[in-house]
Scaffold this motif. Structure first.
Motif, PDB file in Angstrom:
ATOM      1  N   ARG A 107       0.843  -1.216   0.000  1.00 41.99           N
ATOM      2  CA  ARG A 107       0.000   0.000   0.000  1.00 41.99           C
ATOM      3  C   ARG A 107       0.867   1.251   0.000  1.00 41.99           C
ATOM      4  O   ARG A 107       0.561   2.224  -0.672  1.00 41.99           O
ATOM      5  N   ALA A 108       1.972   1.226   0.740  1.00 39.27           N
ATOM      6  CA  ALA A 108       2.840   2.409   0.844  1.00 39.27           C
ATOM      7  C   ALA A 108       3.863   2.488  -0.288  1.00 39.27           C
ATOM      8  O   ALA A 108       4.530   3.511  -0.445  1.00 39.27           O
ATOM      9  N   SER A 110      10.121   2.167   9.712  1.00 43.77           N
ATOM     10  CA  SER A 110       9.218   3.308   9.898  1.00 43.77           C
ATOM     11  C   SER A 110       8.415   3.176  11.181  1.00 43.77           C
ATOM     12  O   SER A 110       8.265   4.141  11.938  1.00 43.77           O
ATOM     13  N   GLN A 161       8.791  11.863   5.120  1.00 45.56           N
ATOM     14  CA  GLN A 161       7.755  11.671   4.099  1.00 45.56           C
ATOM     15  C   GLN A 161       7.405  10.179   3.953  1.00 45.56           C
ATOM     16  O   GLN A 161       6.231   9.811   3.907  1.00 45.56           O
ATOM     17  N   THR A 162       8.425   9.336   3.899  1.00 43.64           N
ATOM     18  CA  THR A 162       8.192   7.888   3.782  1.00 43.64           C
ATOM     19  C   THR A 162       7.517   7.355   5.029  1.00 43.64           C
ATOM     20  O   THR A 162       6.572   6.565   4.956  1.00 43.64           O
ATOM     21  N   ARG A 163       7.979   7.790   6.202  1.00 43.53           N
ATOM     22  CA  ARG A 163       7.379   7.345   7.463  1.00 43.53           C
ATOM     23  C   ARG A 163       5.896   7.694   7.489  1.00 43.53           C
ATOM     24  O   ARG A 163       5.054   6.878   7.857  1.00 43.53           O
ATOM     25  N   GLU A 164       5.542   8.900   7.077  1.00 38.82           N
ATOM     26  CA  GLU A 164       4.138   9.320   7.072  1.00 38.82           C
ATOM     27  C   GLU A 164       3.319   8.468   6.108  1.00 38.82           C
ATOM     28  O   GLU A 164       2.181   8.098   6.408  1.00 38.82           O
ATOM     29  N   ARG A 165       3.897   8.136   4.941  1.00 31.29           N
ATOM     30  CA  ARG A 165       3.200   7.293   3.963  1.00 31.29           C
ATOM     31  C   ARG A 165       2.959   5.895   4.554  1.00 31.29           C
ATOM     32  O   ARG A 165       1.876   5.334   4.413  1.00 31.29           O
ATOM     33  N   VAL A 166       3.962   5.355   5.239  1.00 32.61           N
ATOM     34  CA  VAL A 166       3.829   4.039   5.855  1.00 32.61           C
ATOM     35  C   VAL A 166       2.789   4.079   6.977  1.00 32.61           C
ATOM     36  O   VAL A 166       1.927   3.198   7.075  1.00 32.61           O
ATOM     37  N   ARG A 218       0.313   6.108   7.340  1.00 33.77           N
ATOM     38  CA  ARG A 218      -1.012   6.290   6.734  1.00 33.77           C
ATOM     39  C   ARG A 218      -1.521   4.942   6.196  1.00 33.77           C
ATOM     40  O   ARG A 218      -2.666   4.562   6.427  1.00 33.77           O
ATOM     41  N   ALA A 219      -0.650   4.204   5.489  1.00 34.91           N
ATOM     42  CA  ALA A 219      -1.037   2.895   4.954  1.00 34.91           C
ATOM     43  C   ALA A 219      -1.392   1.933   6.085  1.00 34.91           C
ATOM     44  O   ALA A 219      -2.389   1.197   5.996  1.00 34.91           O
TER      45      ALA A 219
END
Length: 131
Positions: free
Chosen positions: A19-20, A30, A40-45, A47-48
């Motif tokens: 998903r991320a 993360s 940015q990557t941590r937030e995407r992970v 969120r997923a």
């Protein structure tokens, strides 16, 4: 008639990674808060993980960290008033600190001997509280 739906189990780390759009290792880093992952990557992970209602596997976490998040409490007689009061007193602070309590009732000499011979080999707890 519609297509039958297949019940799927809880989301796993690979589902979050897909998903991320990252690797499972990146998801793990993360979620642990590693500095090796960009914000940015941590937030995407995160969120997923939230979208999938992901809950980390305690068993996998134990393997990765080497920690059990459990404290062993040894008592000679769990049913006696004093020891039950001690257990009541330590359970809440341990729980609030994120630990599970694993009770060992070793009231007879054979039970004590077996416990102290095998406990270090089990690696089931991070620490032991002997009452």
């Amino acid at each position: 008639m519609g297509t039958p739906t297949v019940a799927k189990g809880p989301a796993g780390i690979l589902d979050v990674a897909r998903r991320a759009g990252v690797s499972a290792s990146t998801v793990s880093r993360s979620l642990r808060g590693s500095a090796k992952v960009s914000q940015q990557t941590r937030e995407r992970v995160l969120r997923a993980a939230a979208e999938l209602e992901y809950v980390p596997s305690p068993a996998a976490s134990r393997l990765a960290s080497g920690r059990t998040s459990a404290i062993g409490v040894i008592v000679p007689f769990a049913t006696r008033w004093f020891f039950s009061e001690v257990l009541t007193g330590v359970e809440e602070p341990l729980r609030e600190a994120g630990y599970d309590l694993l009770l060992y009732n070793v009231g007879d000499p054979a039970g004590r001997e077996h416990f102290f011979e095998t406990m270090p080999l089990r690696r089931r707890v991070d620490a032991v509280l002997s009452v």
